[in-house]
Design a protein around this motif. Sequence first.
Motif, PDB file in Angstrom:
ATOM      1  N   PRO A   1       1.960  -0.489   2.057  1.00 35.21           N
ATOM      2  CA  PRO A   1       2.258  -0.140   0.661  1.00 35.21           C
ATOM      3  C   PRO A   1       1.023  -0.209  -0.241  1.00 35.21           C
ATOM      4  O   PRO A   1       0.798   0.667  -1.080  1.00 35.21           O
ATOM      5  CB  PRO A   1       3.309  -1.185   0.253  1.00 35.21           C
ATOM      6  CG  PRO A   1       3.995  -1.532   1.537  1.00 35.21           C
ATOM      7  CD  PRO A   1       2.907  -1.502   2.572  1.00 35.21           C
ATOM      8  N   LEU A   2       0.200  -1.246  -0.055  1.00 33.45           N
ATOM      9  CA  LEU A   2      -0.988  -1.392  -0.882  1.00 33.45           C
ATOM     10  C   LEU A   2      -2.027  -0.327  -0.548  1.00 33.45           C
ATOM     11  O   LEU A   2      -2.670   0.234  -1.443  1.00 33.45           O
ATOM     12  CB  LEU A   2      -1.592  -2.789  -0.696  1.00 33.45           C
ATOM     13  CG  LEU A   2      -2.681  -3.186  -1.690  1.00 33.45           C
ATOM     14  CD1 LEU A   2      -2.125  -3.224  -3.113  1.00 33.45           C
ATOM     15  CD2 LEU A   2      -3.274  -4.535  -1.324  1.00 33.45           C
ATOM     16  N   VAL A   3      -2.191  -0.018   0.730  1.00 35.27           N
ATOM     17  CA  VAL A   3      -3.158   0.997   1.148  1.00 35.27           C
ATOM     18  C   VAL A   3      -2.776   2.371   0.576  1.00 35.27           C
ATOM     19  O   VAL A   3      -3.635   3.100   0.057  1.00 35.27           O
ATOM     20  CB  VAL A   3      -3.254   1.058   2.686  1.00 35.27           C
ATOM     21  CG1 VAL A   3      -4.079   2.254   3.128  1.00 35.27           C
ATOM     22  CG2 VAL A   3      -3.882  -0.225   3.225  1.00 35.27           C
ATOM     23  N   LEU A   4      -1.498   2.716   0.648  1.00 35.21           N
ATOM     24  CA  LEU A   4      -1.063   4.017   0.129  1.00 35.21           C
ATOM     25  C   LEU A   4      -1.240   4.095  -1.388  1.00 35.21           C
ATOM     26  O   LEU A   4      -1.671   5.124  -1.923  1.00 35.21           O
ATOM     27  CB  LEU A   4       0.400   4.264   0.498  1.00 35.21           C
ATOM     28  CG  LEU A   4       0.693   4.474   1.984  1.00 35.21           C
ATOM     29  CD1 LEU A   4       2.176   4.768   2.193  1.00 35.21           C
ATOM     30  CD2 LEU A   4      -0.146   5.614   2.561  1.00 35.21           C
ATOM     31  N   CYS A   5      -0.921   3.013  -2.091  1.00 40.57           N
ATOM     32  CA  CYS A   5      -1.073   3.015  -3.549  1.00 40.57           C
ATOM     33  C   CYS A   5      -2.546   3.102  -3.947  1.00 40.57           C
ATOM     34  O   CYS A   5      -2.899   3.829  -4.880  1.00 40.57           O
ATOM     35  CB  CYS A   5      -0.430   1.759  -4.145  1.00 40.57           C
ATOM     36  SG  CYS A   5       1.374   1.829  -4.197  1.00 40.57           S
ATOM     37  N   TYR A   6      -3.406   2.371  -3.239  1.00 38.86           N
ATOM     38  CA  TYR A   6      -4.835   2.440  -3.541  1.00 38.86           C
ATOM     39  C   TYR A   6      -5.397   3.828  -3.225  1.00 38.86           C
ATOM     40  O   TYR A   6      -6.268   4.327  -3.935  1.00 38.86           O
ATOM     41  CB  TYR A   6      -5.595   1.369  -2.758  1.00 38.86           C
ATOM     42  CG  TYR A   6      -5.803   0.100  -3.555  1.00 38.86           C
ATOM     43  CD1 TYR A   6      -6.875  -0.026  -4.418  1.00 38.86           C
ATOM     44  CD2 TYR A   6      -4.919  -0.960  -3.445  1.00 38.86           C
ATOM     45  CE1 TYR A   6      -7.069  -1.186  -5.163  1.00 38.86           C
ATOM     46  CE2 TYR A   6      -5.093  -2.123  -4.177  1.00 38.86           C
ATOM     47  CZ  TYR A   6      -6.170  -2.227  -5.033  1.00 38.86           C
ATOM     48  OH  TYR A   6      -6.347  -3.370  -5.768  1.00 38.86           O
ATOM     49  N   THR A   7      -4.895   4.455  -2.170  1.00 34.40           N
ATOM     50  CA  THR A   7      -5.355   5.800  -1.826  1.00 34.40           C
ATOM     51  C   THR A   7      -4.984   6.794  -2.925  1.00 34.40           C
ATOM     52  O   THR A   7      -5.813   7.625  -3.341  1.00 34.40           O
ATOM     53  CB  THR A   7      -4.746   6.254  -0.487  1.00 34.40           C
ATOM     54  OG1 THR A   7      -5.122   5.327   0.545  1.00 34.40           O
ATOM     55  CG2 THR A   7      -5.232   7.640  -0.103  1.00 34.40           C
TER      56      THR A   7
END
Length: 405
Positions: A102-108
């Motif tokens: 979830p954090l990786v997708l939001c940061y992307t």
Amino acid sequence: MWKRPWTYLEGAVIGAGLVATGEILQLSVGEVAWNLFAYPLNVLLAAVFVSAIILAFVVRKRVYFFRWCATVQAAIPIMVWCAVLTLVMGLSGWMSMLRWWPLVLCYTFMMFVLGMTCLKRLRPFSFAFMLNHGGLFVALLAGTLGNADVQKLRMEVRVGRPEWRAIDESDNSIKELELAVELHSFTIDEYPAKLMLVDNETGKAVPAGKPEQIVIEGSVTGGMLMDWEIEADSCMEMAAQVTDGENKVKYVEWKNMGATTAAHVTAKQRETGEMKEGWVSCGSFMFPYHALKLDERYSLVMPEREPKRFASDVTVYTKAGTVKDAVIEVNKPLEIDGWKIYQLSYDETMGRWSDTSVFELVRDPWLGWVYAGIFMMLGGAICMFVSAGRKGSEQKETLKTSESC
């Protein structure tokens, strides 16, 4: 909702969708395996990602979503989502932040929005804005994709035996390096000896939760522990345990490997006046620790002395022919050929007599790009400060001119 123009609500929903998608990926395929994106794949992904942003910006007039991504209505909700997720991860300590989908997708998505915003501000061009936002984009991109190339190795080196092999902490495999570390000597500076009481039944220090201690240093040789008055008659930092003719333990000065710290103490019970005297020692790899039993409830002990500073005198050799002498200690690493060598530990069973040093070797080839992004942001902040000062001066001059007229 979903009626043009899109608002913050649509942005919040998109963020929620990314979190839900990420959680599904987390449960189905597991955490993000960054080792699969190591060089050169991460460089290719960076090129593809930047190209995708440029392409999206070019066709933004045909695709409303891309046009909306360059607005504040897209930026603020995803920034809030990233901040909330980062806070949750930091407080919970679940796992490494960059391994949570979830954090990786939001940061992307936040980097995508940031890239679109930077391209949009090319006209009209703002140097300070581009430094600020472009620096943030570079730092985030390098810090994320560069994570795959970070190496953390653990190396144990014995005195007089150069070592060029280390253990990879990610998979416990042995790596042969292009550098070797030779340990000449290892030294420890210790805090002064301490005295404390322990419960004879539990072996735990008292009072429970906040044990009382007496530090034996300089003129301070005694104090109160619970209802016992303790006085150290003598303290030897380097001593050996021996027995006298009555088979009683005592300590004598002994300046050799394996020596321990020992103190001769006198203890007086404050209420009853009962007296106890004898030796206490923290022990070493050669001599056992020794306690003084005061009564059926308490014993007086000397805990192991805590290291104040430990350091390694080393020489590092590289295949390129570099030879570097250095003293490595905690928080003072050695930097050589892109590696940072940290003092991590030592042979704790040997204590101050350890002939082994444990080092952590860290290499992050993308760190320069992260620093570049940070310096760009600092430059942007300075430019904004200077620009604001100039505007203020111009406004004052204009005001003075109007008043004179």
